[in-house]
Design a protein around this motif. Structure first.
Motif, PDB file in Angstrom:
ATOM      1  N   ASP A  47      28.557  75.206  79.977  1.00  0.00           N
ATOM      2  CA  ASP A  47      27.874  73.764  79.654  1.00  0.00           C
ATOM      3  C   ASP A  47      27.733  73.717  78.277  1.00  0.00           C
ATOM      4  O   ASP A  47      27.712  72.636  77.752  1.00  0.00           O
ATOM      5  CB  ASP A  47      26.363  74.413  80.273  1.00  0.00           C
ATOM      6  N   LEU A  48      27.503  74.722  77.069  1.00  0.00           N
ATOM      7  CA  LEU A  48      27.612  74.583  75.985  1.00  0.00           C
ATOM      8  C   LEU A  48      28.932  73.614  75.544  1.00  0.00           C
ATOM      9  O   LEU A  48      28.892  73.018  74.765  1.00  0.00           O
ATOM     10  CB  LEU A  48      27.545  75.700  75.294  1.00  0.00           C
ATOM     11  N   VAL A  49      30.115  74.135  75.983  1.00  0.00           N
ATOM     12  CA  VAL A  49      31.391  73.484  75.643  1.00  0.00           C
ATOM     13  C   VAL A  49      31.283  71.960  76.307  1.00  0.00           C
ATOM     14  O   VAL A  49      31.528  71.097  75.182  1.00  0.00           O
ATOM     15  CB  VAL A  49      32.549  74.161  76.192  1.00  0.00           C
ATOM     16  N   THR A  50      30.988  71.730  77.465  1.00  0.00           N
ATOM     17  CA  THR A  50      30.545  70.279  77.904  1.00  0.00           C
ATOM     18  C   THR A  50      29.911  69.432  76.928  1.00  0.00           C
ATOM     19  O   THR A  50      30.159  68.458  76.336  1.00  0.00           O
ATOM     20  CB  THR A  50      30.109  70.424  79.171  1.00  0.00           C
ATOM     21  N   ILE A  51      28.643  70.027  76.671  1.00  0.00           N
ATOM     22  CA  ILE A  51      27.668  69.419  75.863  1.00  0.00           C
ATOM     23  C   ILE A  51      28.417  69.269  74.498  1.00  0.00           C
ATOM     24  O   ILE A  51      28.223  68.055  73.938  1.00  0.00           O
ATOM     25  CB  ILE A  51      26.218  70.263  75.618  1.00  0.00           C
ATOM     26  N   ALA A  52      28.943  70.109  73.816  1.00  0.00           N
ATOM     27  CA  ALA A  52      29.436  70.052  72.483  1.00  0.00           C
ATOM     28  C   ALA A  52      30.433  69.050  72.306  1.00  0.00           C
ATOM     29  O   ALA A  52      30.723  68.314  71.635  1.00  0.00           O
ATOM     30  CB  ALA A  52      30.078  71.337  72.196  1.00  0.00           C
ATOM     31  N   GLU A  53      31.282  68.789  73.390  1.00  0.00           N
ATOM     32  CA  GLU A  53      32.150  67.509  73.536  1.00  0.00           C
ATOM     33  C   GLU A  53      31.637  66.327  73.620  1.00  0.00           C
ATOM     34  O   GLU A  53      32.140  65.406  73.128  1.00  0.00           O
ATOM     35  CB  GLU A  53      33.302  67.884  74.896  1.00  0.00           C
ATOM     36  N   MET A  54      30.305  66.121  74.444  1.00  0.00           N
ATOM     37  CA  MET A  54      29.647  64.994  74.547  1.00  0.00           C
ATOM     38  C   MET A  54      28.888  64.455  73.222  1.00  0.00           C
ATOM     39  O   MET A  54      28.763  63.255  73.266  1.00  0.00           O
ATOM     40  CB  MET A  54      28.687  65.286  75.667  1.00  0.00           C
ATOM     41  N   THR A  55      28.496  65.474  72.607  1.00  0.00           N
ATOM     42  CA  THR A  55      27.827  64.971  71.531  1.00  0.00           C
ATOM     43  C   THR A  55      28.290  65.133  70.063  1.00  0.00           C
ATOM     44  O   THR A  55      29.428  65.830  70.124  1.00  0.00           O
ATOM     45  CB  THR A  55      26.380  66.148  71.556  1.00  0.00           C
ATOM     46  N   PRO A  56      27.681  64.364  69.162  1.00  0.00           N
ATOM     47  CA  PRO A  56      28.382  64.599  68.063  1.00  0.00           C
ATOM     48  C   PRO A  56      28.300  65.879  67.197  1.00  0.00           C
ATOM     49  O   PRO A  56      27.552  66.718  67.556  1.00  0.00           O
ATOM     50  CB  PRO A  56      27.632  63.360  67.284  1.00  0.00           C
ATOM     51  N   GLY A  57      29.215  66.031  66.344  1.00  0.00           N
ATOM     52  CA  GLY A  57      29.173  67.070  65.250  1.00  0.00           C
ATOM     53  C   GLY A  57      30.036  68.081  65.833  1.00  0.00           C
ATOM     54  O   GLY A  57      30.821  68.132  66.718  1.00  0.00           O
ATOM     55  N   PRO A  58      30.523  69.199  64.746  1.00  0.00           N
ATOM     56  CA  PRO A  58      31.182  70.193  65.000  1.00  0.00           C
ATOM     57  C   PRO A  58      30.724  71.204  65.983  1.00  0.00           C
ATOM     58  O   PRO A  58      29.686  71.436  66.180  1.00  0.00           O
ATOM     59  CB  PRO A  58      31.161  70.941  63.567  1.00  0.00           C
ATOM     60  N   ILE A  59      31.830  71.737  66.833  1.00  0.00           N
ATOM     61  CA  ILE A  59      31.572  72.637  67.894  1.00  0.00           C
ATOM     62  C   ILE A  59      30.696  73.808  67.498  1.00  0.00           C
ATOM     63  O   ILE A  59      29.845  74.215  67.972  1.00  0.00           O
ATOM     64  CB  ILE A  59      32.955  72.924  68.767  1.00  0.00           C
ATOM     65  N   THR A  60      31.041  74.327  66.129  1.00  0.00           N
ATOM     66  CA  THR A  60      30.412  75.665  65.828  1.00  0.00           C
ATOM     67  C   THR A  60      28.980  75.419  65.558  1.00  0.00           C
ATOM     68  O   THR A  60      28.308  76.168  65.624  1.00  0.00           O
ATOM     69  CB  THR A  60      31.115  76.270  64.669  1.00  0.00           C
ATOM     70  N   VAL A  61      28.694  74.283  64.634  1.00  0.00           N
ATOM     71  CA  VAL A  61      27.341  73.669  64.420  1.00  0.00           C
ATOM     72  C   VAL A  61      26.458  73.569  65.755  1.00  0.00           C
ATOM     73  O   VAL A  61      25.436  74.140  65.920  1.00  0.00           O
ATOM     74  CB  VAL A  61      27.218  72.739  63.499  1.00  0.00           C
ATOM     75  N   ASN A  62      27.231  72.881  66.723  1.00  0.00           N
ATOM     76  CA  ASN A  62      26.657  72.586  67.925  1.00  0.00           C
ATOM     77  C   ASN A  62      26.163  74.073  68.670  1.00  0.00           C
ATOM     78  O   ASN A  62      25.099  74.036  69.206  1.00  0.00           O
ATOM     79  CB  ASN A  62      27.614  71.937  68.784  1.00  0.00           C
ATOM     80  N   SER A  63      26.972  74.944  68.711  1.00  0.00           N
ATOM     81  CA  SER A  63      26.917  76.084  69.207  1.00  0.00           C
ATOM     82  C   SER A  63      25.720  76.753  68.597  1.00  0.00           C
ATOM     83  O   SER A  63      24.727  77.537  69.230  1.00  0.00           O
ATOM     84  CB  SER A  63      27.983  77.104  69.387  1.00  0.00           C
ATOM     85  N   ALA A  64      25.819  77.038  67.141  1.00  0.00           N
ATOM     86  CA  ALA A  64      24.719  77.528  66.535  1.00  0.00           C
ATOM     87  C   ALA A  64      23.417  76.877  66.953  1.00  0.00           C
ATOM     88  O   ALA A  64      22.433  77.869  67.149  1.00  0.00           O
ATOM     89  CB  ALA A  64      25.126  77.500  65.102  1.00  0.00           C
ATOM     90  N   THR A  65      23.275  75.758  66.959  1.00  0.00           N
ATOM     91  CA  THR A  65      21.755  75.100  67.113  1.00  0.00           C
ATOM     92  C   THR A  65      21.590  75.663  68.839  1.00  0.00           C
ATOM     93  O   THR A  65      20.333  75.775  68.808  1.00  0.00           O
ATOM     94  CB  THR A  65      21.956  73.488  67.074  1.00  0.00           C
ATOM     95  N   PHE A  66      22.309  75.486  69.672  1.00  0.00           N
ATOM     96  CA  PHE A  66      22.120  75.623  71.010  1.00  0.00           C
ATOM     97  C   PHE A  66      21.889  76.936  71.133  1.00  0.00           C
ATOM     98  O   PHE A  66      20.598  77.383  71.917  1.00  0.00           O
ATOM     99  CB  PHE A  66      23.459  75.266  72.012  1.00  0.00           C
ATOM    100  N   VAL A  67      22.497  77.918  70.758  1.00  0.00           N
ATOM    101  CA  VAL A  67      22.328  79.356  70.993  1.00  0.00           C
ATOM    102  C   VAL A  67      20.915  79.601  70.104  1.00  0.00           C
ATOM    103  O   VAL A  67      19.976  80.363  70.688  1.00  0.00           O
ATOM    104  CB  VAL A  67      23.305  80.178  70.591  1.00  0.00           C
ATOM    105  N   GLY A  68      20.745  79.231  68.846  1.00  0.00           N
ATOM    106  CA  GLY A  68      19.681  79.677  68.059  1.00  0.00           C
ATOM    107  C   GLY A  68      18.378  79.084  68.877  1.00  0.00           C
ATOM    108  O   GLY A  68      17.373  80.061  68.753  1.00  0.00           O
ATOM    109  N   MET A  69      18.399  77.830  69.298  1.00  0.00           N
ATOM    110  CA  MET A  69      17.260  77.288  69.978  1.00  0.00           C
ATOM    111  C   MET A  69      16.976  78.321  71.168  1.00  0.00           C
ATOM    112  O   MET A  69      15.794  78.412  71.486  1.00  0.00           O
ATOM    113  CB  MET A  69      17.666  75.738  70.717  1.00  0.00           C
ATOM    114  N   LYS A  70      17.960  78.562  72.052  1.00  0.00           N
ATOM    115  CA  LYS A  70      17.661  79.414  73.382  1.00  0.00           C
ATOM    116  C   LYS A  70      17.230  80.699  72.985  1.00  0.00           C
ATOM    117  O   LYS A  70      16.288  81.286  73.744  1.00  0.00           O
ATOM    118  CB  LYS A  70      18.869  79.442  74.138  1.00  0.00           C
ATOM    119  N   VAL A  71      17.753  81.305  71.831  1.00  0.00           N
ATOM    120  CA  VAL A  71      17.214  82.843  71.680  1.00  0.00           C
ATOM    121  C   VAL A  71      15.982  82.933  70.785  1.00  0.00           C
ATOM    122  O   VAL A  71      15.330  83.725  70.986  1.00  0.00           O
ATOM    123  CB  VAL A  71      18.445  83.331  71.069  1.00  0.00           C
TER     124      VAL A  71
END
Lengths: 183, 203
Positions: A47-71
């Motif tokens: 899901d994260l990969v799909t969201i990262a593709e749909m939303t702006p910004g670098p994939i690593t920053v997107n992942s950091a935000t997504f994981v950080g928020m969840k954890v």
């Protein structure tokens, strides 16, 4: 080690070793986030990969935000993202300083000149990839996307029509919605 | 098609560094980052449109150099590229402002999206907006590569064109990793430059 420190260290590593664009970073992110720490399940990662593709910004920053928020909530977002970009900031500051100092030196100048055609080719390749994505299939392309792409290209290439790229993207979004509602 | 492309931009030189400039730099990187879905080369294309053509802060050659360095260093191209421009214009404060402007949009958007991403991913209106934007983004990147290619072709030198064609074939047809292509060309350029330097000394 506390959770926030772990997040920071994990994304610092991802930032440090992700050279060469977003897709090179994906396996690295998966190894840290799914396999090592279990912060995301495999499905959540997809899901994260799909969201990262749909939303702006670098994939690593997107992942950091997504994981950080969840954890760990907003603190997690800030810590993971800072950890992620800190290696870039340090290394790039050094390189930027070196560039300003040595860019006019003959050897470096020639080397950079040699690489410029590669960058132009890389941008062209990225553009073709994006076009493929926008058109769907090559044999039966999405006509709406073909028309929008051609008109956008002509507008951007013209000196008489002065519409900036961001305004054009916003117009593209509105046209996309309008088209979907009409047909 | 109009042949008047934006190649005839004028570099206005470095702007005056004051609070107004930092706000402008922040706002520019923030809005650019907001629309850079689809990989690092999209932000590069938008950066050229905004910072080279509209604002005249940097020129095309500097921009290509920044991309080369950003691409061959760790971390996202978007972050690295903005940082280089920020540093070039206003030193370390400029670099930090540009970096902050670049990372804030994805941070804000992903924070919101992570709260209810299923609803966003399945929303037909959002999907329609994206189909429109995807078509525009492809046009932006292609037009920028065209505008960058033209001065290269107008020089009428064999080597840059050859390097362009070969790296395009490697990247697009043979799907070679860009890092490998870059390292190969950098090595080639080093050897080539050293030979040239040597020739100049002898003559």
């Amino acid at each position: 080690m506390s959770l926030l420190l772990q997040l920071f260290a994990s994304f610092f590593q991802i930032g440090l070793f992700s050279i060469g664009g977003g897709y090179a970073a994906m396996p690295l992110i998966k190894a840290e986030v799914v396999d090592l720490h279990g912060w995301l399940t495999a499905v959540e990662f997809a899901d994260l990969v799909t969201i990262a593709e749909m939303t702006p910004g670098p994939i690593t920053v997107n992942s950091a935000t997504f994981v950080g928020m969840k954890v760990a909530g907003l603190a997690g977002v800030v810590v993971a993202t800072l950890g992620n970009i800190l290696p870039s900031v340090i290394i790039m500051l050094i390189l930027a300083k070196l560039y300003e100092k040595y860019a006019q030196q003959t050897l470096l100048k020639r080397i950079l000149e040699g690489v410029r055609p590669v960058v132009v080719a890389a941008i062209f390749t990225a553009g073709l990839g994006l076009l493929q994505l926008a058109l769907g299939s090559v044999t039966a392309p999405d006509l709406f996307a073909v028309v929008v792409s051609i008109i956008s290209f002509l507008i951007l290439n013209s000196r008489r029509v002065k519409i900036g790229p961001i305004a054009l993207l916003a117009i593209g979004a509105v046209v996309g919605i309008g088209y979907a509602l009409l047909f | 098609m109009s042949s008047d492309t934006d190649n005839r931009w004028e570099k206005k030189g470095k702007p005056t560094i004051n609070l107004r400039f930092y706000l402008k730099l922040f706002w520019t990187t923030f809005t650019l980052s907001m629309f850079t879905f689809g990989g690092g080369f999209v932000i590069v294309s938008l950066m050229r449109k905004k910072m080279v053509v509209e604002l005249g802060w940097i020129d095309d050659e500097e921009m290509l150099d920044f991309v080369t360095i950003a691409q061959s260093s760790p971390g996202p191209i978007a972050v690295n590229g903005s940082l280089m421009v920020g540093y070039h214009l206003a030193g370390i404060p400029g670099a930090l402002v540009a970096t902050l402007g670049t990372i804030l949009p994805p941070m804000i958007i992903l924070t919101v999206v992570s709260l209810g991403y299923k609803a966003v991913a399945d929303n037909p209106i959002i999907a329609a907006a994206f189909s429109g934007m995807r078509a525009v983004v492809a046009a932006i990147v292609l037009q920028v590569s065209w505008a960058l290619f033209k001065p290269l072709a107008e020089k009428r030198e064999v080597l840059p064109i050859l390097l362009f064609v070969l790296s395009f074939l490697a990247l697009f047809v043979f799907k070679v990793n860009i890092m490998i292509v870059m390292v190969a060309v950098i090595l080639f350029s080093v050897v080539h430059s050293l030979i040239l330097v040597r020739k100049e000394k002898h003559s």
